[in-house]
Every structure is written in C-alpha cells, then in structure tokens.
Design a protein around this motif. Structure first.
Motif, PDB file in Angstrom:
ATOM      1  N   THR B 221      16.812  -3.729 -51.452  1.00 57.48           N
ATOM      2  CA  THR B 221      18.414  -3.683 -52.461  1.00 57.48           C
ATOM      3  C   THR B 221      18.747  -4.939 -52.791  1.00 57.48           C
ATOM      4  O   THR B 221      18.465  -5.996 -52.025  1.00 57.48           O
ATOM      5  CB  THR B 221      19.210  -2.815 -51.762  1.00 57.48           C
ATOM      6  N   TRP B 222      19.253  -4.897 -53.911  1.00 59.10           N
ATOM      7  CA  TRP B 222      19.712  -6.330 -54.402  1.00 59.10           C
ATOM      8  C   TRP B 222      20.999  -6.164 -55.261  1.00 59.10           C
ATOM      9  O   TRP B 222      20.749  -5.378 -55.988  1.00 59.10           O
ATOM     10  CB  TRP B 222      18.524  -6.969 -55.566  1.00 59.10           C
ATOM     11  N   GLN B 223      22.025  -6.732 -55.068  1.00 60.73           N
ATOM     12  CA  GLN B 223      23.181  -6.496 -55.793  1.00 60.73           C
ATOM     13  C   GLN B 223      23.121  -7.285 -57.008  1.00 60.73           C
ATOM     14  O   GLN B 223      22.650  -8.254 -57.244  1.00 60.73           O
ATOM     15  CB  GLN B 223      24.405  -7.158 -54.919  1.00 60.73           C
ATOM     16  N   GLY B 224      23.637  -6.478 -57.957  1.00 58.23           N
ATOM     17  CA  GLY B 224      23.491  -7.050 -59.481  1.00 58.23           C
ATOM     18  C   GLY B 224      22.071  -6.734 -59.879  1.00 58.23           C
ATOM     19  O   GLY B 224      21.108  -6.313 -59.405  1.00 58.23           O
ATOM     20  N   LYS B 225      21.940  -7.121 -61.177  1.00 59.99           N
ATOM     21  CA  LYS B 225      20.864  -6.948 -62.137  1.00 59.99           C
ATOM     22  C   LYS B 225      20.085  -8.318 -62.274  1.00 59.99           C
ATOM     23  O   LYS B 225      20.439  -9.125 -62.509  1.00 59.99           O
ATOM     24  CB  LYS B 225      21.316  -6.515 -63.550  1.00 59.99           C
ATOM     25  N   SER B 226      19.115  -7.971 -61.717  1.00 59.66           N
ATOM     26  CA  SER B 226      18.095  -9.294 -61.827  1.00 59.66           C
ATOM     27  C   SER B 226      16.626  -8.966 -62.132  1.00 59.66           C
ATOM     28  O   SER B 226      16.147  -7.931 -61.371  1.00 59.66           O
ATOM     29  CB  SER B 226      18.267 -10.287 -60.820  1.00 59.66           C
ATOM     30  N   ARG B 227      16.010  -9.436 -62.812  1.00 57.27           N
ATOM     31  CA  ARG B 227      14.616  -9.072 -63.159  1.00 57.27           C
ATOM     32  C   ARG B 227      13.607  -9.900 -62.043  1.00 57.27           C
ATOM     33  O   ARG B 227      12.561  -9.292 -61.933  1.00 57.27           O
ATOM     34  CB  ARG B 227      14.220  -9.385 -64.798  1.00 57.27           C
ATOM     35  N   THR B 228      14.094 -11.054 -61.511  1.00 59.34           N
ATOM     36  CA  THR B 228      13.238 -11.612 -60.695  1.00 59.34           C
ATOM     37  C   THR B 228      13.607 -11.691 -59.222  1.00 59.34           C
ATOM     38  O   THR B 228      12.986 -12.027 -58.395  1.00 59.34           O
ATOM     39  CB  THR B 228      12.879 -13.052 -61.146  1.00 59.34           C
ATOM     40  N   ALA B 229      14.895 -11.348 -59.076  1.00 58.85           N
ATOM     41  CA  ALA B 229      15.409 -11.653 -57.790  1.00 58.85           C
ATOM     42  C   ALA B 229      14.467 -10.727 -56.778  1.00 58.85           C
ATOM     43  O   ALA B 229      14.417  -9.637 -56.778  1.00 58.85           O
ATOM     44  CB  ALA B 229      16.820 -11.511 -57.643  1.00 58.85           C
ATOM     45  N   GLU B 230      14.470 -11.302 -55.542  1.00 51.81           N
ATOM     46  CA  GLU B 230      14.198 -10.437 -54.392  1.00 51.81           C
ATOM     47  C   GLU B 230      14.305 -10.821 -53.103  1.00 51.81           C
ATOM     48  O   GLU B 230      14.516 -12.158 -53.000  1.00 51.81           O
ATOM     49  CB  GLU B 230      12.488 -10.155 -54.573  1.00 51.81           C
ATOM     50  N   THR B 231      14.315  -9.954 -51.928  1.00 49.38           N
ATOM     51  CA  THR B 231      14.575 -10.792 -50.788  1.00 49.38           C
ATOM     52  C   THR B 231      13.192 -10.141 -50.116  1.00 49.38           C
ATOM     53  O   THR B 231      12.759  -9.077 -50.351  1.00 49.38           O
ATOM     54  CB  THR B 231      15.838 -10.120 -50.056  1.00 49.38           C
TER      55      THR B 231
END
Lengths: 142, 860
Positions: B221-231
């Motif tokens: 899960t990633w807060q906010g919209k992002s096309r490339t973000a990841e954990t």
C-alpha cells in the motif's frame, strides 16, 4: 289838493326858503312841512303821521347832508317801513358825487336832483318836479 | 522635464547615428529583460526543486518510517503470540498431556477448539502440533501434509533448546499455487509441560503465517497516487540481497530476485542490506534512477526501502518549468510587442517633431526676412537722421532721413569718414561728440546749427563683449521746432510771469499735500503779498495753515480741499468784522490746474463792500423816509378828498344862496332898481355861475386822481370818432375836417382815456373856432424811437414861451372872451397821462395850430 303835503327835509335855512320860493313860483300850493334834521323827519313820519293815517306826505324832498341822522339813513328807514315805503322820495342835494347818487337809487330813491347854483334853473327843476310828482304821477292807492 | 529636454537635444542634433542609438536602446532593454526573466526562472526552479526534494524526501522518510514501524509491530505481535503459546501453562500442559496420551480426546478436543480460535483470529494459515520427531499430531486445517521434513533443522533446534524458533520468509513448493510455490513464515514453539520438573520438550507447535494476508499488503500500500513509487522489503542472504515481496515493476520476484552486493553498490536494496539508513539516490532493480528512503525493520532481519522514480519526483517541477517558461515567453512576446509599439510611436513623434522643427525653421527664415524688411523700413521711416559707423569712423549704413537731411545719396556716404563728410576737410569742431564718445565709451550729444536748423546730434558706441569699440550710431534730430517752442514758451512764461507779478488781483499757488487736507504755498504775487500782508520769501514752501491760521476758521481750507477734490472752480468770500466794523473782505476764486496745483485769485473787496453796505444802509433809511412820506401823502390825499367833498356840497350852497337871493331881489324889487343896479345883480349871478363852474372843474380833477384804474383793451380810434361825433352834434353849425388813424389800440382805463380825448378834442374844437378850414387830426408818430400819440389842430396855437404853464390847473392861454374855459382841461389830461405812465407835451405856434403829443404805457 290841500291834503297832498310835501315833506322837505333840509337843514339850510337859505335853501329852505329858496325851495319854498321856487315851489311857490311854480304855483305849487301844497302844504310844505319842513324838518331840519333826519331825526325830526323820522319822528314826524313815524309818530305824528302814524297816528293819523291820512297825514303822510305825498312826496318827500330829502337832502343827504343832514344833522343827527343823514338823508340816506332816513331814506333807508322810510323804505324799510310798510307804511312809508311807497311814498316817492326825491333826493334834493348839492352833491354830485357818484357814490351819493348810486347809494340813493340803491336805497329806493325815486329821483335825484342836484340843486343848481343858478336860481332860475333851480326854479325850473322844482317846477318840473312838483308838476310831475304831484300832478302827473299817480300815487300808490295803498 | 529633463527627459523631454534630452529628447529635444537628441532631435535637435538629428543625426542618423543617434537614431540608431535610439533604436538600440529598447532592444538592449528587451534583451536585459529576457535575461533577467531567465535568471529569475532558473533561480525559481532551483529553489522550487530544492523545496520539492526536501518535501519528497520527507514524504519518503515518513512512508518508510511508517511502514517499518507497522511491519515491526506486526512482527512483534506475532512473536508475542508465539511467546504466549510458549508460556501459557494450561495450554502447554494440555498439549503435553495430549502428546503423552494421544487418545485423550478431551485434551484433543480442547486443543482443537483453542487452535481453531487462534487460527481464525489471526493471519495464520496453519497451526499444527508436532511430536519431537516431527510427526504430525494435530493440524488445523488438518488436510495439510506434514511440514516437519522441510523444517527438520528448525524442529530439532526447538526441541533441543526448548525455545521458540522463527522460520523467516521462505518459499514452499506448492502444486496448488499458480506460481508453483508459496511464501510463508513460521514459528516452532516447543511444548514443555510446566507441571513436569524435567522441563523436557515433548512436542512442538508449528504456526504458519501467510505474508500475503497481512504483511504484503502493508508493504504494497502507498499513500497518495504515484505511478512509480513502491516500498519493498529486502534481506541479506550471504553476499546477496534478496527481495522479499512481489515488486511493482517486476513480477515473480518475491524471494527470487536477488543481486550480488558487490555488483550493485548503487542499488538501494544493497545499501539497505548493508545496514544504511536514510535517503539515497541510486538506480533500482530496473536500472532506473530513483530516490529511496531506507529503514531497518526493528526486530527483523529485513530492511524497508521506500522509493520513487526520480523522473516522477521531478515531474511537477518540470511541468512548472514548462509553465513558467511558457508564461515568460508570452510575457516576453507581449513585452516585445509593447516595445515595438512604443518605439513606433516614438518614431512617429520624432517625425512630427522633425516636421515642426522644419516648419519653425521656415518660419524663422520668414521672420528673419520680415524683421530685416521691417527693420529697414523702420530705419528709413524714422524722421531722425541715423547712420552707423564702423570702428574706423567709416559710414556703413545711413537711413533715408540722413540722406535727405544732408542732401547726399547712400553711395556718397557709405565708406566715407564721418568727419570728412560732415565737416569737410576742416578740423573737427570742438563740440563734436565723437571724440568724447571715444574717451567715455558712452553716449555723447550736442546741439549744432545746420542751415538755419537746430540739430540735436548724439553718438552712441557699439561695444563688443570685451568693451572694445566696434562701431557707433549717429543720430541727428531736427529740434528747430522744439527750440522755437521752447523760445515761445519762455516768452509766454515771461509774459505770464509779468502778468502774474503785476496783476491787481492777489494770486497764490498751492500744492495739495496730506491727501488734500492741507496745502503748501508755492508762489504768491505782489498783489497777494499786499493783500495778505505777507512776504513772499517768508511764506514759500510753508503750510498754508501755518502762515494763515485763519484759513481753517474762515473755512477757506475746506473750500480749497473741495476744489482740489472736485476740480470744479468756484467763488468763495472770506471776511471778518471787528464789532460792526468790516476788517477785511476778500473775494476768492479758486481753481485747479491740470498739474494738480490749486490757484487762488483774490481781490480785496473791503472798500467796495463797505461802500455797498453804506448804500444799503442809505437805501434802508430812504425806504423808511419814503414810507413816512407815503403815509403823510395818504393823509394829505384823504384830506384832499374830504376837501373836495365839502367843496362839492358846502361851497355850492352859499353860491346858490347868493344867486337865489340876488334873483329874488331882482324879481321882487325890479320896480325900485334902476338899470345899473339890475346890471350889477346880473354880474353877481354870472359870477356865482362862474364860481360854480370852477368848483365843478376842481371836482373833476380830484375825481381823476381818486378813481381806481380798470385796464382793458381800448380802441382809441373808435373812441376819438365818438367824441368828435358828440362835438359835431353839440356844434352842428361848424365844419371841421377830421383825420383819425384807424386801429389804434391800447390797454388802459376806458373812462379816463375817453375824458383825455374829450378834453384834447374839445380844446382843438374850441381853438379852431376862428379858423376857416379847421382840421383836427389824431394819430401816432415816433418820437425818440418811441411811439407817441398826437392830436393836431390848425387853430389859434400858442406861444411856446408859456408852454410850461400849459398843464397847470386854472392856467389859461387865452382870454376868456376869445376862448372861454376853466383851465382845468389840460391839467386833467396831464393827470390821466401820468396815471397811464406816460408823458404829455405840446408844440405850437400862435395862429398856426398846436400839436399835443402824449405817450401811454400799457397797463397790466
């Protein structure tokens, strides 16, 4: 005739006598009553004559210059009284003053004679006067 | 103002160079503007990117921190669960009992019950009870195979140590799953009966966790919209870094993707497993530039990497740069346009100004021509002779008046020496102003006589800036008329001065001061000195109120002020009496001159006034005397009236008496009188008559004086005719020729005039009685320019020696026998004429007739 009297009011004795002479020379035998001043004349008219109606003079010969009451005043009173107003009054005077003549007629004088100095002329005047007023003229019946 | 000035200067110079410069200026400004816009943009972008970096890093850190904490918590909870199982005495005891007695259904039931609860509560995918050898005792769900073989090492460790063993994430081959394997995490919890003293491990609890249930969702899960973000979670296995979860950009990676640490130093995962924490930039497993935040997950061997593509990170920044650039470009374009417009406008203005400038230049040229022409015309039209000279005294220009005056033409003058031309070869006269001007370098002037004309000659220097003479202007003016006028003025002045000094009236000249409330004596003539009893030299320049203090009291000062104020000349008398005696009387006439000076002309009228007053007094006395006399006369008149009245009455009576009684004597005594006596008596009567006539005449005379006059229009001609008709009637036997001038009218008393004519005609009638052809004439003539009536006869006439007696009463010219009369007729006539304001006189000669003239003043 004898009843027709002439009242002569004149203070000059000479004139009185000359007037009487002139009347007599003119054959006027009427009784002449002479009064020598205005007062006497009035007394005669309004006392003596008034008591007897028939004794009023037929004519009055009046001088203007008179002692006591002058002739014009006498004339005024004569004309003011009912009893004497119709008596012919002849002013017989020496004055030729216009004032005197005018005033005399104003007060009802019937004639104005200026006494001529010449006696003959005077006699002529008186003669004519007497003849006219005593004979020719018809006196008022009243 | 300064700018305008600069612009004008630029325009005035008006070269093309400047024009280029003028064009360059906006371009330069534009370029400068562009550069500054760029710099500002770049600075802004740098600043913004820094801000953004900080912000992104903060976000990444926050996300990494959050997730690491969440995962750590989750892990701690799971470890706690295992610890509870391990340390729960009841549970351990039941499990141990069941392992002891596997037929103990009661325990079995109890355990199964509890295991179900545990299984359902959490993300556990299997709970199993194993024997120390790995045999499967109980399992929920129970259809599974025995996990022990694959985890034999961990089982043995748990049995041996009696402690909880955790089996980290690992992949298990599973034919059921799509990928062919599944990932789990397990705990081996040794079962130790707390009631047994040996504390021996009698079995092992096997608890299996499915990370995809809870752990992976946390990671993904990633807060906010992002096309490339990841954990992502990573851990180190030997020299490799292993990715524990499925990746966003690469499939089938969990526990499969791994890199050698030495090969990938910039890989964030490498940095993570090397134990670094913080923000790093590097390339990720795809080889793409990323920014990452690295955190260790507490209580695990895992590291947390939160990353985002650098590209995405700077995307908004790039967008903003584009926007800014675009806006700047638009702005610059607009600016360029504006600069262009302004420039064009300035260009137009420049052209317009250039045009105006040209027009002004043309106008200046015209003006110059006009001024030059005007100047020449003016120069020539000046009646004074003017010529200009250079520094060598040579004539360079002369106006028409000069050539006319000197009788030379321009050619004869230009270039000639002034001195030679004017004074010939002879020496310069002493009074020539030129040398004086040379020495003083200022105007010099003189007056000279030229052909019977007086000339005023002046010369003015023309100096340069260094005060050096570069020329001169000669002006010559005909002042003959002026000279004559001055002479005439001097003569006139002399005449009037003489007049002023010698006139009989006193004259003082005053100058109004203090706003006309006082006056200063400027001059006084001789008569004035005598009248005012003052001395010229002692009073000049002094206040009139100081010299003559009485001017206030006598109101002369007020009068002077009035004349000064109104300018209307007026008479005013001043006088003084001492008691009844007149001290002085001055008749003043005060007038104001155009110069503002006040002139007082006064005469000493003292003597005249005294004389007049005397006359007045005498007149008054005379009047009084006349009144007295008149009163006396009136009394006398009254007495006379009374006298005439008494004459009329009283004198006539005795006369009548004399006449009457004489007549009586004559009549009554005619017979006794002789003829002589009768004659005497006749005389007496006729004398009385004569006296009577005299008295009549006297009366008539007195009546004429007495009666009042009533003026009316009297036709004298008609009256004369009537009177003569009467005379004819009275004397029908006489033939008299009668001439009467018709239409003679006058205004007078009709009665008296009739008496007048009656008397005169009666006289004429009487005295022509012995004339054979008697003529009586009545008319008018002019005597001494005045009309006069006359009655003329050709009768007996009389000697003019006796003319003085003619009009006296009772005066007679003839014997009564010849011409009878009383002698009052002409006395009466004269009385009437006098009463009509006229006079009567007579001209006669004995036996040649008499003419009686008389005048009448028309009565009003």
């Amino acid at each position: 005739m004898s009843r027709k009297t002439i009242l002569l009011v004149e203070d000059n004795a000479s004139d009185i006598e000359l007037t009487k002479r002139a009347l007599s020379k003119s054959h006027i035998a009427n009784t002449i009553i002479v009064k020598e001043d205005g007062q006497e004349a009035l007394d005669y008219l309004f006392n003596e004559c008034s008591q007897n109606r028939g004794t009023f003079p037929t004519i009055i010969m009046l001088d203007i210059k008179l002692p006591k009451i002058d002739g014009l005043e006498v004339l005024r009173r004569i004309r003011a009284d009912e009893r004497t107003r119709r008596i012919p009054v002849i002013i017989l005077t020496s004055s030729g003053e216009k004032e005197d003549i005018g005033n005399s007629y104003n007060l009802g004088a019937n004639s104005y004679i200026r006494k001529p100095v010449d006696f003959n002329q005077f006699v002529e005047a008186v003669k004519g006067l007497g003849l006219y007023w005593l004979v020719i003229n018809e006196a008022s019946p009243f | 103002m300064d700018e305008t000035q600069t612009n004008r200067d630029t325009i005035d110079l008006g070269s093309s160079n400047n024009r280029r410069k003028r064009f360059r200026t906006p371009l330069l400004a534009f370029v400068m503007l562009v550069i500054s816009v760029c710099i500002i943009g770049i600075v802004y972008i740098i600043f913004e990117s820094e801000q953004m970096k900080v912000s992104i890093r903060e976000d990444l850190s926050t996300i990494a921190d959050l997730k690491a904490t969440q995962i750590a918590n989750w892990k701690a909870e799971r470890s706690e669960d295992a610890k509870q199982m391990h340390e729960s005495p009841l549970f351990q005891h039941i499990a141990a009992q069941y392992l002891e007695n596997r037929q103990d259904t009661n325990s079995r039931q109890l355990l199964t019950q509890w295991m179900n609860v545990f299984y359902q509560q959490n993300d556990y995918c299997r709970i199993a009870l194993l024997g120390t050898e790995g045999e499967l005792v109980l399992s929920i769900p129970d259809k599974q195979g025995n996990p022990a073989p694959s985890h034999k090492d961990y089982l043995d460790e748990a049995v041996e140590t009696g402690k909880i063993v955790m089996i980290d994430l690992h992949s298990v081959t599973d034919s059921d799953s799509i990928e062919g394997s599944r990932i789990f995490m397990c705990y081996m919890i040794p079962v130790i009966d707390p009631t047994e003293a040996s504390k021996e491990t009698v079995g092992v609890w096997f608890v299996q966790l499915d990370p995809s249930k809870y752990l992976y969702p946390i990671v993904h899960t990633w807060q906010g919209k992002s096309r490339t973000a990841e954990t992502l979670l990573v851990r180190r296995e030997g020299n490799e870094v292993v990715y524990l979860n499925e990746l966003r950009h690469k499939k089938n990676t969990a526990l499969k993707l791994r890199f050698k640490l030495s090969d990938t130093p910039n890989l964030p995962a490498t940095k993570a497993v090397l134990g670094l924490e913080g923000i790093f930039e590097g390339r990720d497993y795809r080889g793409i530039k990323v920014v990452s935040a690295i955190r260790k997950v507490y209580g695990t061997s895992w590291s947390m990497v939160a990353k985002i593509d650098k590209k995405e990170l700077y995307l908004p920044l790039r967008k903003r740069i584009w926007v800014i650039s675009f806006v700047s470009l638009i702005l610059l374009l607009a600016l360029a346009q504006a600069v262009g417009v302004v420039d064009r406008r300035r260009d137009e203005e420049w052209l317009r100004k250039q045009l105006i400038l040209e027009q002004e230049k043309a106008k200046l040229r015209d003006d110059y021509r006009k001024i030059a022409q005007e100047w020449q015309e003016t120069f020539d039209s000046i009646s004074d002779a003017i010529w200009l000279m250079d520094s060598d005294n040579k004539i360079i220009r002369a106006n028409s008046a000069t050539t006319n005056t000197l009788g030379l033409n321009s050619e004869q003058m230009i270039g000639k020496h002034c001195g030679t031309l004017l004074h010939g070869a002879g020496e310069t006269p002493d009074d020539c102003p030129y040398p004086r001007m040379l020495s003083t370098k200022a105007r010099a002037a003189t007056e000279i006589k030229l052909d019977n004309r007086w000339m005023s000659v002046s010369v003015d220097p023309i100096l340069d800036d260094n005060n050096e003479l570069i020329g001169a202007v000669h002006i010559m003016r005909d002042i003959s008329y002026q000279k004559q006028a001055e002479q005439a003025l001097r003569e006139s002045e002399s005449i009037f001065r003489e007049l002023f000094e010698h006139m009989g009236s006193g004259v003082s000249i005053y100058k109004p001061v203090e706003n006309g409330s006082n006056f200063i004596i400027k001059d006084i003539n001789d008569a004035g000195e005598i009248i005012t009893n003052s001395e010229h030299d002692k009073i000049i320049g002094r206040f009139v109120t100081d010299v003559f203090p009485q001017v206030r009291e006598k109101r002369l000062l007020h009068f002077l002020s009035e004349v000064n104020k109104t300018g209307v000349a007026a008479h005013f008398d001043t006088y003084n009496y001492i008691g009844d005696e007149l001290e002085y009387w001055l008749g003043n006439y005060v007038l104001k001159l155009e110069s503002g000076e006040i002139i007082a002309i006064y005469n000493d009228l003292t003597d005249r006034v005294k004389a007049e007053e005397n006359i007045k007094k005498l007149n008054e006395e005379l009047e009084q005397r006349v009144e007295e006399r008149t009163a006396q006369l009136e009394i006398a008149n009254q007495e006379l009236e009374a006298f005439s009245y008494s004459v009329s009455h009283d004198l006539r009576s005795p006369l009548r008496g004399i006449s009457g009684w004489t007549q009586a004597l004559y009549e009554d005594y005619a017979d006794k009188l002789d003829e002589q006596a009768k004659g005497y008596l006749n005389r007496v009567v006729s004398e009385t008559q004569r006296m009577s006539q005299l008295i009549e005449g006297l009366l008539k005379l007195s009546q004429i004086s007495k009666s009042a006059l009533t003026p009316e229009d009297v036709d004298l001609s008609q009256t004369a005719l009537e009177v003569l008709e009467r005379l004819k009637e009275e004397h029908p036997n006489r033939e008299v020729q009668i001439k009467i001038q018709p239409d003679l009218h006058t205004l007078g008393d009709k009665n008296l005039l009739e008496i007048l004519l009656t008397n005169l005609f009666a006289n004429a009638w009487k005295f022509t009685g012995k004339q054979e052809q008697p003529i009586i004439e009545f008319g008018t003539t002019t005597i001494e320019d005045k009309p006069a009536y006359f009655v003329r006869d050709n009768g007996a006439g009389f000697d003019m020696m006796h003319a003085t007696k003619l009009f006296g009463a009772f005066q007679r010219m003839h014997k009564a026998v010849d011409y009878p009369g009383t002698g009052v007729g002409l006395a009466t006539v004269q009385r009437i004429v006098i009463r009509h304001g006229g006079r009567i006189w007579a001209e006669a000669k004995p036996n040649e007739g008499a003419t009686f003239f008389f005048t009448l003043q028309e009565l009003s």
